[in-house]
Design an enzyme around this catalytic site. Structure first.
Site, PDB file in Angstrom:
ATOM      1  N   HIS A 268     -14.982  -1.240 -18.452  1.00 19.96           N
ATOM      2  CA  HIS A 268     -15.692  -2.523 -18.469  1.00 19.96           C
ATOM      3  C   HIS A 268     -15.051  -3.517 -19.414  1.00 19.96           C
ATOM      4  O   HIS A 268     -15.048  -4.722 -19.151  1.00 19.96           O
ATOM      5  CB  HIS A 268     -17.152  -2.300 -18.860  1.00 19.96           C
ATOM      6  CG  HIS A 268     -17.884  -1.543 -17.813  1.00 19.96           C
ATOM      7  ND1 HIS A 268     -18.810  -0.589 -18.098  1.00 19.96           N
ATOM      8  CD2 HIS A 268     -17.780  -1.600 -16.480  1.00 19.96           C
ATOM      9  CE1 HIS A 268     -19.271  -0.099 -16.970  1.00 19.96           C
ATOM     10  NE2 HIS A 268     -18.659  -0.698 -15.974  1.00 19.96           N
TER      11      HIS A 268
ATOM     12  N   GLU B 241       2.071   0.168   7.913  1.00 21.84           N
ATOM     13  CA  GLU B 241       2.078   0.959   6.675  1.00 21.84           C
ATOM     14  C   GLU B 241       2.475   2.404   6.922  1.00 21.84           C
ATOM     15  O   GLU B 241       2.542   3.204   6.002  1.00 21.84           O
ATOM     16  CB  GLU B 241       0.744   0.853   5.933  1.00 21.84           C
ATOM     17  CG  GLU B 241      -0.488   1.057   6.782  1.00 21.84           C
ATOM     18  CD  GLU B 241      -1.793   0.716   6.051  1.00 21.84           C
ATOM     19  OE1 GLU B 241      -1.764   0.453   4.835  1.00 21.84           O
ATOM     20  OE2 GLU B 241      -2.847   0.732   6.702  1.00 21.84           O
TER      21      GLU B 241
ATOM     22  N   ASP C  63       1.075   1.628   1.020  1.00 22.15           N
ATOM     23  CA  ASP C  63       1.123   2.872   1.797  1.00 22.15           C
ATOM     24  C   ASP C  63       2.485   3.091   2.426  1.00 22.15           C
ATOM     25  O   ASP C  63       2.933   4.230   2.563  1.00 22.15           O
ATOM     26  CB  ASP C  63       0.032   2.868   2.880  1.00 22.15           C
ATOM     27  CG  ASP C  63      -1.303   3.271   2.294  1.00 22.15           C
ATOM     28  OD1 ASP C  63      -1.343   4.256   1.541  1.00 22.15           O
ATOM     29  OD2 ASP C  63      -2.305   2.584   2.557  1.00 22.15           O
TER      30      ASP C  63
ATOM     31  N   CYS D 202       0.996  -7.726   2.533  1.00 24.12           N
ATOM     32  CA  CYS D 202      -0.246  -7.808   1.765  1.00 24.12           C
ATOM     33  C   CYS D 202      -0.370  -6.689   0.740  1.00 24.12           C
ATOM     34  O   CYS D 202      -1.388  -6.563   0.073  1.00 24.12           O
ATOM     35  CB  CYS D 202      -1.466  -7.838   2.683  1.00 24.12           C
ATOM     36  SG  CYS D 202      -1.664  -6.319   3.624  1.00 24.12           S
TER      37      CYS D 202
HETATM   38  C1  PEP Z   1      -1.269  -1.318   1.493  1.00 24.62           C
HETATM   39  O1  PEP Z   1      -1.277  -0.140   1.841  1.00 24.62           O
HETATM   40  O2  PEP Z   1      -0.248  -1.904   1.071  1.00 24.62           O
HETATM   41  C2  PEP Z   1      -2.502  -2.126   1.553  1.00 24.62           C
HETATM   42  C3  PEP Z   1      -2.488  -3.426   1.360  1.00 24.62           C
HETATM   43  O3  PEP Z   1      -3.664  -1.485   1.764  1.00 24.62           O
HETATM   44  P1  PEP Z   1      -4.430  -0.572   0.694  1.00 24.62           P
HETATM   45  O4  PEP Z   1      -3.773  -0.787  -0.647  1.00 24.62           O
HETATM   46  O5  PEP Z   1      -5.841  -1.008   0.737  1.00 24.62           O
HETATM   47  O6  PEP Z   1      -4.210   0.810   1.234  1.00 24.62           O
HETATM   48 MG    MG Z   2      -2.927   0.695   2.953  1.00 22.38          MG
END
Ligand code: PEP
Ligand code: MG
Length: 571
Positions: free
Chosen positions: A195, A436, A460, A507
């Protein structure tokens, strides 16, 4: 000069004087009581628990409007912990059975509970042991009579800013500290999801946690330097080191000021390529921060966070409200909502199934196709939310074309159900997939042809390409985003998207790491999605880069499957 090393959780430099917070748990008296006093001792404990709970509830109802939004739920959790009948009952067993005084019994029970939490595999749950410690600390202060909520050393004694040094800081203490002139928070305990870290981040005050026994090395008024980049803390440094850090502090302040000016500047490279910068969010409320940061849209809303940390599943109505609120908040900018990515490190409460290898098991789209009712509920909510603006539906963990076909069929059937029910919805969506899994990136062509857009999940993709568990600290040094195999998969996906005229974003965490922005530009990326706070640093890199020059350099090195030195990408 004493130096300590902890974990930096909020960036920035602070120079100030130590204000050390007491820890009642460390000063508690241990004595045995006579058996006939046991009941009175239990009553004293019960009363202190209730008083502490009342204090917390009173703080919760008088929270100022500008209080970090994390605080209210944290105070509720603490109040619930204090009201847990097991805490009273098990502590009383120590009073009655072992004749411990109430304070001793409470600290022993607290220690037992925090040790149980420490054994938990999940990092987040492990850190919740800190909550137990904090509520017990509050009860002990109540029992001591005069709760010293603020450090004894205060701003009247010095003109310098104060740096709070504590064993741990509870959310309620943090709220009281907000009013003070504090330049940093340093704690012996805690980790990145503690926290202290969460609240300090929302207050934008540098913080270093996990400093071990630092509190015992420092006295009120000592001069401290806290380095929120490296986690180093220096006690009573020489004048030369002080000057050095004053310089760094001034440079960093200037840098942030300059960065803030970039908010409305276009994210355009020196050679005129416009880059889209979108935001990753986990909760609907975060859409506001995305707008503030100047995001071009939401590139990833991790919808699983609506499903986690609760005993039941969110209803269609609840999901509809959440998705619609994000679409509305983004005022016409595109919103990418990822369907439930549950499994591996993200599990539903109460799900006791033990997969042999959860990261390779029934995760994400595989889970949704195996649980059609859960999937259908989410799809109906998404279609209904698309009344308010365009929704990009993003499917995680796709590796086979039949999963795409099954998803389309599930969307069509969700439309039919809404038609039959007469519930208003729109078909205002596009369908995309996360890239991924290496298999998909290698054999990308049919996916590019069929889908409307792609988003590369590097977190991933790296884990599955290099066979490195992304959460395993023993192999963390092998988790290498710069591995030529990873870069080739990203390049291959971007090139396929370019040829087919389909947008491709990144992302994963790489997109928000300004150190690799030039590399991603060199791979041809024009769409980045990241935490809103990272956006300006990335924009700055983009505006100083020459995209076409980077593309040539990176393509040549990738053809030779060479490791690319990031320094070589600076113009
Ligand atoms: C990723 O795998 O890069 C992703 C954006 O998804 P997460 O981190 O939620 O698995
Ligand atoms: Mg992912």
């Amino acid at each position: 000069m004493v130096c300590a090393q902890g974990q930096a959780v909020v960036k920035g430099y602070a120079i100030g004087r130590a204000a050390v917070m007491g820890a009642a748990a460390l000063e508690v008296a241990h004595y045995r009581i006579s058996p006939e006093d046991a009941q009175a001792e239990c009553d004293r404990l019960k009363e202190a628990l209730q008083t502490a709970r009342n204090e917390l509830d009173a703080i919760a109802v008088t929270l100022p409007d500008d209080a970090p939004r994390e605080l209210a739920p944290l105070l509720t959790v603490h109040s619930m912990l204090l009201g847990d009948p097991m805490l009273l009952q098990q502590t009383c067993e120590l009073i009655v059975g072992r004749h411990y005084n109430a304070e001793w019994a409470l600290t022993s029970q607290g220690q037992f509970l925090t040790e149980q939490f420490a054994l938990m595999e999940d990092e987040y749950l492990r850190e919740r042991g800190g909550d137990i410690r904090q509520v017990i600390e509050r009860v002990l202060r109540v029992m001591a009579g005069s709760p010293p909520l603020l450090p004894a050393f205060d701003s009247a004694e010095t003109d310098d800013p104060l740096i709070v040094v504590a064993r741990d800081i509870s959310p309620a203490d943090m709220l009281r500290l907000r009013g003070g002139r504090f330049a940093a928070f340093l704690t012996d305990l805690g980790g990145p999801t503690s926290h202290t870290a969460i609240v300090a981040r929302s207050m934008n005050v540098p913080a270093v946690v996990g400093l071990g026994h630092f509190r015992s090395l420092v006295r009120d008024g000592d001069v401290l330097i806290a380095d929120g980049f490296t986690g180093a803390v220096l006690v009573n440094p020489s004048a030369q080191i002080l000057n050095e850090y004053r310089q760094r502090q001034a440079d960093y302040a200037r840098e942030r000021l300059e960065l803030a000016r970039l908010r409305d500047a276009p994210a355009m490279t020196l050679d005129g390529i416009t880059i889209r910068l979108e935001a990753n969010i986990e909760l609907p409320e975060e859409a506001e921060a995305a707008v503030q940061a100047g995001a071009d849209g939401i590139g990833l809303f991790r919808s699983e966070f609506l499903f986690m940390g609760r005993p039941d599943l969110p209803s269609e109505e609840e999901q509809y409200e959440a998705y619609a609120s994000v679409v509305k908040a983004m005022q016409g900018r595109p919103v990418t909502i990822r369907t439930l990515d549950i499994g591996a490190d993200k599990s539903l409460d109460g799900d006791t199934t033990v997969a042999t290898n959860p990261a390779l098991g029934l995760r994400a789209i595989r889970y949704c196709l195996a649980n059609p009712e859960i999937f259908a509920t989410q799809l109906r909510a998404l279609l209904r939310a698309s009344i308010f603006g365009h929704v990009r539906i993003l499917i995680p963990m796709i590796s086979q074309m039949h999963e795409v076909r099954a998803t389309r069929a599930a969307i069509e059937s969700a439309c039919r159900e809404l038609d039959e029910r007469g519930t208003p919805y729109a078909c205002n969506y596009s369908l995309g997939a996360m890239v991924e899994i290496p298999a998909m990136a290698i054999a990308i062509e049919p996916f590019v042809d069929t889908l409307d857009f792609l988003s590369i999940g590097t977190n991933d993709l790296i884990q599955y390409t290099l066979a490195i568990d992304r959460g395993d600290s023993d192999v963390a040094d092998l988790y290498d985003p710069m591995h030529p195999a990873v870069l080739r998969l990203i390049a291959h996906t971007i090139n396929a998207g370019e040829r087919a005229g389909k947008p491709v974003a990144v992302c994963g965490e790489m997109a928000g790491d300004a150190r690799v922005t030039r590399m991603l530009l060199g791979l041809g990326l024009t769409q980045f999605s990241m935490h809103p706070q990272q956006m300006l640093d990335v924009k700055k890199e983009i505006r100083q880069a020459h995209s076409n020059a980077l593309r040539t350099k990176v393509a040549m090195a990738l053809n030779r499957a060479e490791r690319i030195d990031l320094a070589s990408l600076i113009n």
